[in-house]
Scaffold this motif. Sequence first.
Motif, mmCIF file in Angstrom:
data_model
loop_
_atom_site.group_PDB
_atom_site.id
_atom_site.type_symbol
_atom_site.label_atom_id
_atom_site.label_comp_id
_atom_site.label_asym_id
_atom_site.label_seq_id
_atom_site.Cartn_x
_atom_site.Cartn_y
_atom_site.Cartn_z
ATOM 1 N N TYR A 112 -6.235 32.960 36.978
ATOM 2 C CA TYR A 112 -5.408 33.748 36.053
ATOM 3 C C TYR A 112 -4.803 34.945 36.774
ATOM 4 N N ARG A 113 -5.628 35.625 37.571
ATOM 5 C CA ARG A 113 -5.137 36.805 38.310
ATOM 6 C C ARG A 113 -4.020 36.402 39.267
ATOM 7 N N ALA A 114 -4.113 35.216 39.868
ATOM 8 C CA ALA A 114 -3.095 34.775 40.827
ATOM 9 C C ALA A 114 -1.746 34.588 40.165
ATOM 10 N N GLY A 115 -1.724 34.243 38.860
ATOM 11 C CA GLY A 115 -0.468 34.128 38.121
ATOM 12 C C GLY A 115 0.499 33.098 38.682
ATOM 13 N N GLY A 116 -0.045 32.027 39.269
ATOM 14 C CA GLY A 116 0.817 30.987 39.836
ATOM 15 C C GLY A 116 1.196 31.246 41.281
ATOM 16 N N ALA A 117 0.519 32.182 41.940
ATOM 17 C CA ALA A 117 0.821 32.474 43.345
ATOM 18 C C ALA A 117 0.664 31.208 44.181
ATOM 19 N N GLY A 118 1.641 30.954 45.062
ATOM 20 C CA GLY A 118 1.607 29.768 45.901
ATOM 21 C C GLY A 118 2.135 28.515 45.222
ATOM 22 N N LEU A 119 2.549 28.650 43.968
ATOM 23 C CA LEU A 119 3.039 27.503 43.211
ATOM 24 C C LEU A 119 4.567 27.490 43.207
ATOM 25 N N ASN A 120 5.160 26.356 43.523
ATOM 26 C CA ASN A 120 6.607 26.191 43.438
ATOM 27 C C ASN A 120 6.967 25.527 42.114
ATOM 28 N N ILE A 121 7.838 26.170 41.349
ATOM 29 C CA ILE A 121 8.290 25.614 40.076
ATOM 30 C C ILE A 121 9.784 25.329 40.184
ATOM 31 N N ARG A 122 10.145 24.066 40.000
ATOM 32 C CA ARG A 122 11.546 23.660 40.056
ATOM 33 C C ARG A 122 12.075 23.522 38.632
ATOM 34 N N TYR A 123 13.262 24.058 38.393
ATOM 35 C CA TYR A 123 13.791 24.029 37.032
ATOM 36 C C TYR A 123 15.265 23.664 37.033
ATOM 37 N N GLY A 124 15.713 23.236 35.878
ATOM 38 C CA GLY A 124 17.123 22.953 35.681
ATOM 39 C C GLY A 124 17.478 23.121 34.213
ATOM 40 N N ILE A 125 18.753 23.277 33.928
ATOM 41 C CA ILE A 125 19.253 23.404 32.550
ATOM 42 C C ILE A 125 20.152 22.208 32.281
ATOM 43 N N HIS A 126 19.874 21.517 31.180
ATOM 44 C CA HIS A 126 20.557 20.243 30.929
ATOM 45 C C HIS A 126 21.029 20.134 29.487
ATOM 46 N N GLU A 127 22.089 19.351 29.302
ATOM 47 C CA GLU A 127 22.537 19.020 27.957
ATOM 48 C C GLU A 127 21.699 17.849 27.442
ATOM 49 N N THR A 128 21.293 17.948 26.179
ATOM 50 C CA THR A 128 20.493 16.899 25.557
ATOM 51 C C THR A 128 21.100 16.575 24.189
ATOM 52 N N PRO A 129 20.602 15.554 23.496
ATOM 53 C CA PRO A 129 21.108 15.291 22.142
ATOM 54 C C PRO A 129 20.880 16.446 21.178
ATOM 55 N N PHE A 130 20.056 17.421 21.579
ATOM 56 C CA PHE A 130 19.707 18.522 20.681
ATOM 57 C C PHE A 130 20.064 19.886 21.271
ATOM 58 N N GLY A 131 21.051 19.909 22.151
ATOM 59 C CA GLY A 131 21.493 21.164 22.737
ATOM 60 C C GLY A 131 20.962 21.347 24.146
ATOM 61 N N TYR A 132 21.269 22.515 24.721
ATOM 62 C CA TYR A 132 20.801 22.808 26.075
ATOM 63 C C TYR A 132 19.288 22.958 26.100
ATOM 64 N N CYS A 133 18.686 22.516 27.208
ATOM 65 C CA CYS A 133 17.255 22.768 27.359
ATOM 66 C C CYS A 133 16.932 23.093 28.801
ATOM 67 N N GLY A 141 3.297 18.161 37.355
ATOM 68 C CA GLY A 141 4.002 17.576 36.226
ATOM 69 C C GLY A 141 4.906 18.572 35.528
ATOM 70 N N ILE A 142 5.384 18.206 34.338
ATOM 71 C CA ILE A 142 6.271 19.069 33.551
ATOM 72 C C ILE A 142 5.455 20.230 32.986
ATOM 73 N N CYS A 143 5.912 21.458 33.212
ATOM 74 C CA CYS A 143 5.184 22.618 32.688
ATOM 75 C C CYS A 143 5.934 23.302 31.550
ATOM 76 N N ASN A 144 7.235 23.092 31.448
ATOM 77 C CA ASN A 144 8.005 23.718 30.372
ATOM 78 C C ASN A 144 9.201 22.855 29.992
ATOM 79 N N ILE A 145 9.418 22.717 28.690
ATOM 80 C CA ILE A 145 10.700 22.271 28.158
ATOM 81 C C ILE A 145 11.008 23.199 26.990
ATOM 82 N N THR A 162 7.956 35.023 33.292
ATOM 83 C CA THR A 162 6.978 35.586 32.364
ATOM 84 C C THR A 162 5.748 34.697 32.272
ATOM 85 N N ASP A 163 5.967 33.391 32.200
ATOM 86 C CA ASP A 163 4.860 32.440 32.093
ATOM 87 C C ASP A 163 4.095 32.289 33.403
ATOM 88 N N TRP A 164 4.817 32.375 34.529
ATOM 89 C CA TRP A 164 4.211 32.151 35.844
ATOM 90 C C TRP A 164 4.659 33.292 36.775
#
Length: 284
Positions: A112-133, A141-145, A162-164
């Motif tokens: 918890y104290r590390a707060g994701g230190a050393g972790l690589n998080i890859r993200y993207g913003i995409h159009e979906t049938p229900f708007g941008y996500c 694996g998937i950590c956020n949608i 904020t999360d990581w």
Amino acid sequence: MPPPNTIASEIDTYDRISDAITFIRQHHLEQPNLSTIAQHVNLSDYHFQRLFTQWAGISPKRFLQYLTLDYAKSRIDQSQNLLALTAESGLSSPGRLHDLFITLEAMSPGEYRAGGAGLNIRYGIHETPFGYCLIALTPRGICNIHFLPSADEQASQKQLQTDWPQAKIIRDQTATGNVCDQVFAASPSSPLALHLKGTNFQIQVWQALLRIPQGELTTYQTLATAMGKPTAARAIGNAVGRNPIAYLIPCHRVIRRTGELGGYRWGCDRKAAMLGWEASQIKE
């Protein structure tokens, strides 16, 4: 004052539970036991345990644990070491602090104290049938949608940070695009790996949500009963609302027992659109 073992009116119940919650908040560093709290509100241990659990959806012990965890989390960066943090939190040993983090936060105090230190998080913003996500991935694996009001890259990065807080955030439209295609496919293929960050209770609720088939609905109370926690509908509702992986963990399939849609973290209109879209896929 009513006799010690009397379960009185709803007003009396509220007053007793409110008084108990205030007492626990004020004395959580002393780790009061069940008898001490029950005596404070003039109830037997048995009746207080039952009344508190029925009203709050969790036991007095678990409520105290959450307060202790919140305090430890607020102090973890300022404390010199885990032994000092254990003493500050009113716990008897570092082992109890470790167990508390593992049980309620699904990670050790050090993680918890590390707060994701050393972790690589890859993200993207995409159009979906229900708007941008926003879609975010770790090697596990998937950590956020999260659904977004617009394709705002800065706001998306801020959400992930904020999360990581200590993780390295990397824009990778290709990697997340492939995942997006699988998540919103009309006929989903094999299950996708998830990297869930939450309390053990929250993760249990999210796992229960994954068992709701596409095109079907359930209620908070039915979900609570299926989990073997029939008095915890309120706490389960809170966990449903904290779901970090929209659509894939289908919290949109939970409605009120009156038949109303109820609330939704990303908007009731979007929830209605999801349910309609899923129903149409089943009919086809």
